[in-house]
Design a protein around this motif. Structure first.
Motif, PDB file in Angstrom:
ATOM      1  N   ASN A 101     -15.016   3.713   8.251  1.00  0.00           N
ATOM      2  CA  ASN A 101     -16.124   4.467   8.831  1.00  0.00           C
ATOM      3  C   ASN A 101     -15.780   5.961   8.847  1.00  0.00           C
ATOM      4  O   ASN A 101     -15.907   6.626   9.859  1.00  0.00           O
ATOM      5  CB  ASN A 101     -16.372   3.959  10.260  1.00  0.00           C
ATOM      6  CG  ASN A 101     -17.584   4.567  10.928  1.00  0.00           C
ATOM      7  OD1 ASN A 101     -18.698   4.456  10.444  1.00  0.00           O
ATOM      8  ND2 ASN A 101     -17.359   5.227  12.065  1.00  0.00           N
ATOM      9  N   PRO A 102     -15.323   6.516   7.711  1.00  0.00           N
ATOM     10  CA  PRO A 102     -14.814   7.888   7.717  1.00  0.00           C
ATOM     11  C   PRO A 102     -15.916   8.932   7.646  1.00  0.00           C
ATOM     12  O   PRO A 102     -17.038   8.656   7.196  1.00  0.00           O
ATOM     13  CB  PRO A 102     -13.968   7.929   6.442  1.00  0.00           C
ATOM     14  CG  PRO A 102     -14.704   7.026   5.509  1.00  0.00           C
ATOM     15  CD  PRO A 102     -15.216   5.890   6.384  1.00  0.00           C
ATOM     16  N   THR A 103     -15.575  10.143   8.042  1.00  0.00           N
ATOM     17  CA  THR A 103     -16.493  11.253   7.802  1.00  0.00           C
ATOM     18  C   THR A 103     -16.515  11.644   6.337  1.00  0.00           C
ATOM     19  O   THR A 103     -17.501  12.189   5.841  1.00  0.00           O
ATOM     20  CB  THR A 103     -16.121  12.473   8.665  1.00  0.00           C
ATOM     21  OG1 THR A 103     -17.158  13.441   8.567  1.00  0.00           O
ATOM     22  CG2 THR A 103     -14.812  13.091   8.241  1.00  0.00           C
ATOM     23  N   GLY A 104     -15.436  11.355   5.599  1.00  0.00           N
ATOM     24  CA  GLY A 104     -15.322  11.722   4.196  1.00  0.00           C
ATOM     25  C   GLY A 104     -15.828  10.653   3.244  1.00  0.00           C
ATOM     26  O   GLY A 104     -16.415   9.645   3.652  1.00  0.00           O
ATOM     27  N   SER A 105     -15.588  10.866   1.959  1.00  0.00           N
ATOM     28  CA  SER A 105     -16.092  10.007   0.893  1.00  0.00           C
ATOM     29  C   SER A 105     -14.971   9.182   0.277  1.00  0.00           C
ATOM     30  O   SER A 105     -13.854   9.680   0.074  1.00  0.00           O
ATOM     31  CB  SER A 105     -16.752  10.855  -0.196  1.00  0.00           C
ATOM     32  OG  SER A 105     -17.146  10.048  -1.291  1.00  0.00           O
ATOM     33  N   VAL A 106     -15.262   7.927  -0.053  1.00  0.00           N
ATOM     34  CA  VAL A 106     -14.282   7.077  -0.733  1.00  0.00           C
ATOM     35  C   VAL A 106     -14.489   7.093  -2.239  1.00  0.00           C
ATOM     36  O   VAL A 106     -13.690   6.517  -2.982  1.00  0.00           O
ATOM     37  CB  VAL A 106     -14.329   5.625  -0.225  1.00  0.00           C
ATOM     38  CG1 VAL A 106     -14.006   5.565   1.254  1.00  0.00           C
ATOM     39  CG2 VAL A 106     -15.674   4.977  -0.515  1.00  0.00           C
ATOM     40  N   THR A 107     -15.535   7.752  -2.707  1.00  0.00           N
ATOM     41  CA  THR A 107     -15.793   7.848  -4.140  1.00  0.00           C
ATOM     42  C   THR A 107     -15.632   9.286  -4.613  1.00  0.00           C
ATOM     43  O   THR A 107     -15.718  10.238  -3.834  1.00  0.00           O
ATOM     44  CB  THR A 107     -17.218   7.367  -4.492  1.00  0.00           C
ATOM     45  OG1 THR A 107     -18.182   8.183  -3.803  1.00  0.00           O
ATOM     46  CG2 THR A 107     -17.404   5.912  -4.119  1.00  0.00           C
ATOM     47  N   VAL A 108     -15.405   9.426  -5.904  1.00  0.00           N
ATOM     48  CA  VAL A 108     -15.268  10.744  -6.530  1.00  0.00           C
ATOM     49  C   VAL A 108     -16.657  11.356  -6.626  1.00  0.00           C
ATOM     50  O   VAL A 108     -17.509  10.893  -7.398  1.00  0.00           O
ATOM     51  CB  VAL A 108     -14.624  10.627  -7.919  1.00  0.00           C
ATOM     52  CG1 VAL A 108     -14.468  12.022  -8.534  1.00  0.00           C
ATOM     53  CG2 VAL A 108     -13.280   9.921  -7.839  1.00  0.00           C
ATOM     54  N   GLY A 109     -16.901  12.390  -5.838  1.00  0.00           N
ATOM     55  CA  GLY A 109     -18.225  12.989  -5.797  1.00  0.00           C
ATOM     56  C   GLY A 109     -19.264  11.971  -5.360  1.00  0.00           C
ATOM     57  O   GLY A 109     -19.004  11.093  -4.532  1.00  0.00           O
ATOM     58  N   ARG A 110     -20.443  12.057  -5.938  1.00  0.00           N
ATOM     59  CA  ARG A 110     -21.536  11.128  -5.614  1.00  0.00           C
ATOM     60  C   ARG A 110     -21.604   9.974  -6.620  1.00  0.00           C
ATOM     61  O   ARG A 110     -22.597   9.274  -6.711  1.00  0.00           O
ATOM     62  CB  ARG A 110     -22.872  11.868  -5.599  1.00  0.00           C
ATOM     63  CG  ARG A 110     -23.015  12.872  -4.473  1.00  0.00           C
ATOM     64  CD  ARG A 110     -23.048  12.196  -3.113  1.00  0.00           C
ATOM     65  NE  ARG A 110     -23.394  13.126  -2.036  1.00  0.00           N
ATOM     66  CZ  ARG A 110     -23.321  12.832  -0.750  1.00  0.00           C
ATOM     67  NH1 ARG A 110     -22.887  11.640  -0.365  1.00  0.00           N
ATOM     68  NH2 ARG A 110     -23.641  13.728   0.164  1.00  0.00           N
ATOM     69  N   GLY A 111     -20.543   9.774  -7.357  1.00  0.00           N
ATOM     70  CA  GLY A 111     -20.528   8.717  -8.359  1.00  0.00           C
ATOM     71  C   GLY A 111     -20.068   7.389  -7.804  1.00  0.00           C
ATOM     72  O   GLY A 111     -19.991   7.179  -6.591  1.00  0.00           O
ATOM     73  N   LYS A 112     -19.709   6.464  -8.694  1.00  0.00           N
ATOM     74  CA  LYS A 112     -19.343   5.105  -8.310  1.00  0.00           C
ATOM     75  C   LYS A 112     -17.844   4.836  -8.407  1.00  0.00           C
ATOM     76  O   LYS A 112     -17.389   3.752  -8.055  1.00  0.00           O
ATOM     77  CB  LYS A 112     -20.094   4.105  -9.181  1.00  0.00           C
ATOM     78  CG  LYS A 112     -19.797   4.235 -10.678  1.00  0.00           C
ATOM     79  CD  LYS A 112     -20.683   3.293 -11.485  1.00  0.00           C
ATOM     80  CE  LYS A 112     -20.432   3.451 -12.984  1.00  0.00           C
ATOM     81  NZ  LYS A 112     -21.297   2.532 -13.767  1.00  0.00           N
ATOM     82  N   HIS A 113     -17.065   5.817  -8.874  1.00  0.00           N
ATOM     83  CA  HIS A 113     -15.631   5.628  -9.056  1.00  0.00           C
ATOM     84  C   HIS A 113     -14.884   5.899  -7.751  1.00  0.00           C
ATOM     85  O   HIS A 113     -15.148   6.887  -7.071  1.00  0.00           O
ATOM     86  CB  HIS A 113     -15.100   6.558 -10.146  1.00  0.00           C
ATOM     87  CG  HIS A 113     -15.713   6.318 -11.488  1.00  0.00           C
ATOM     88  ND1 HIS A 113     -16.944   6.835 -11.821  1.00  0.00           N
ATOM     89  CD2 HIS A 113     -15.273   5.624 -12.566  1.00  0.00           C
ATOM     90  CE1 HIS A 113     -17.239   6.473 -13.061  1.00  0.00           C
ATOM     91  NE2 HIS A 113     -16.251   5.734 -13.524  1.00  0.00           N
TER      92      HIS A 113
END
Length: 335
Positions: free
Chosen positions: A184-196
């Motif tokens: 439940n992070p404030t950040g992103s688990v993917t590279v940019g807005r992509g699917k990787h």
């Protein structure tokens, strides 16, 4: 080469069971990790906004050596009630430290913030987390689902639903290590807005899509993506909470070191992480069921695997999320 355990779950570590309880209307839930026998434990908190119970006793200089369960819960500070439900279930089974003729189950807990996720939080006078904790403990077993379940039911990341993730690794030494994360992070688990996924180098097989890194890296790879930045909502209300576990024989100090090392997985799986708006925390458990006390070089392998296994667990939690009514964000599979 790392390989997974038979389930690719934290329960590949002998001596552990996991149970979940979820409330779809509430969009929240509880995950309980039960120890078949008392386990050596440690903790490391690196987020700036933690919510915890019984973490001080896990420090190596304090007297309690082993614990009986760990609880991960949604609900922000209200969710700390979940540990009381798990404690009640253990007391029914006469499990706990004996003190003056009484049995006291030792149940540390941590919470994540999932209050503003589209769920109905009008629960009346008392929040439902104590009952959810009891329910989760009653459901504990060696197999359990990932994604939108338990403490990951209402979890969100930057632009995507979060979820409950788990993974395991079997080392050449014969030791198994497993991770469990409510993502439940404030950040992103993917590279940019992509699917990787950022954790791609540590993926085993196609456990979270098998996509590797994008090539070339997208233009938004260096953009700092935050959960509510695009919705003009103030930051805060986040947190990834996790458990790293092994069947190796560890001291209490070594268990704390394992929790520290597992935070490397947060860094490899989520960007940014450990912010003032996150309460990022890792509990460590050592069941000792393998009977193996690691030599120095093998111990380094264990700590390295802790970070890699945690990164995979975090990614699998987001990968497995499923859509539900009133979701604020889409699921990974929609990309």
């Amino acid at each position: 080469m790392f390989r997974t355990g038979p389930r690719n779950l934290i329960t590949d570590v002998a001596g552990l069971r996991v149970g979940n309880a979820s409330d779809a209307t509430l969009k929240s839930g509880v995950t309980a990790v039960l120890c078949d026998e008392p386990a050596v434990a440690g903790v490391q908190v690196l987020g700036g906004a933690p919510g915890t119970r019984e973490t001080d006793l896990l420090e190596p200089h304090n007297s309690i050596e082993t614990i009986h369960a760990v609880v991960l819960s949604g609900g922000s500070a209200f969710g700390l009630d979940a540990a009381s439900g798990v404690q009640a279930a253990l007391r029914e089974r006469n499990i706990g430290v004996e003190v003056g003729g009484f049995r006291v189950p030792i149940v540390p807990a941590a919470i994540l913030f999932d209050l503003r996720n589209g769920g109905d939080k009008d629960w009346g006078l008392y929040p439902p987390y104590r009952d959810l904790g009891y329910e989760a403990s009653q459901a504990a077993g060696i197999d359990f689902p990932l994604g939108t379940v338990g403490a990951g039911t209402g979890a969100l990341s930057a632009g995507l639903k979060g979820g409950l993730g788990s993974a395991s690794t079997v080392l050449d030494s014969g030791v198994t290590i497993g991770a469990l994360a409510a993502v439940n992070p404030t950040g992103s688990v993917t590279v940019g807005r992509g699917k990787h996924f950022w954790a791609a180098p540590f993926e085993i097989g196609d456990e979270f899509g098998g996509l590797g890194y994008p090539s070339p890296m997208p233009a938004d790879a260096r953009r700092i993506l935050l959960k509510f930045r695009d919705k003009t909502i103030e930051p805060g209300g986040n947190t990834t909470i996790a458990v790293i576990a092994t069947d190796a024989v560890l001291t209490k100090a070594a268990a704390k070191r394992l929790a520290i090392a597992a935070h490397d997985g947060f860094v490899r799986a989520t960007w940014p992480t450990h912010t003032p708006a996150d309460g990022d925390l890792v509990f460590a458990l050592a069941t000792g069921k393998s009977g193996i006390a690691l030599a120095p070089n093998d111990a380094i392998d264990l700590y390295a695997a802790a970070g890699a296994t945690m990164a995979r667990a975090i990614s699998r939690g987001v990968f497995a999320a499923t859509p539900a009514n009133n979701d604020l964000f889409p699921v990974w599979s929609s990309r």
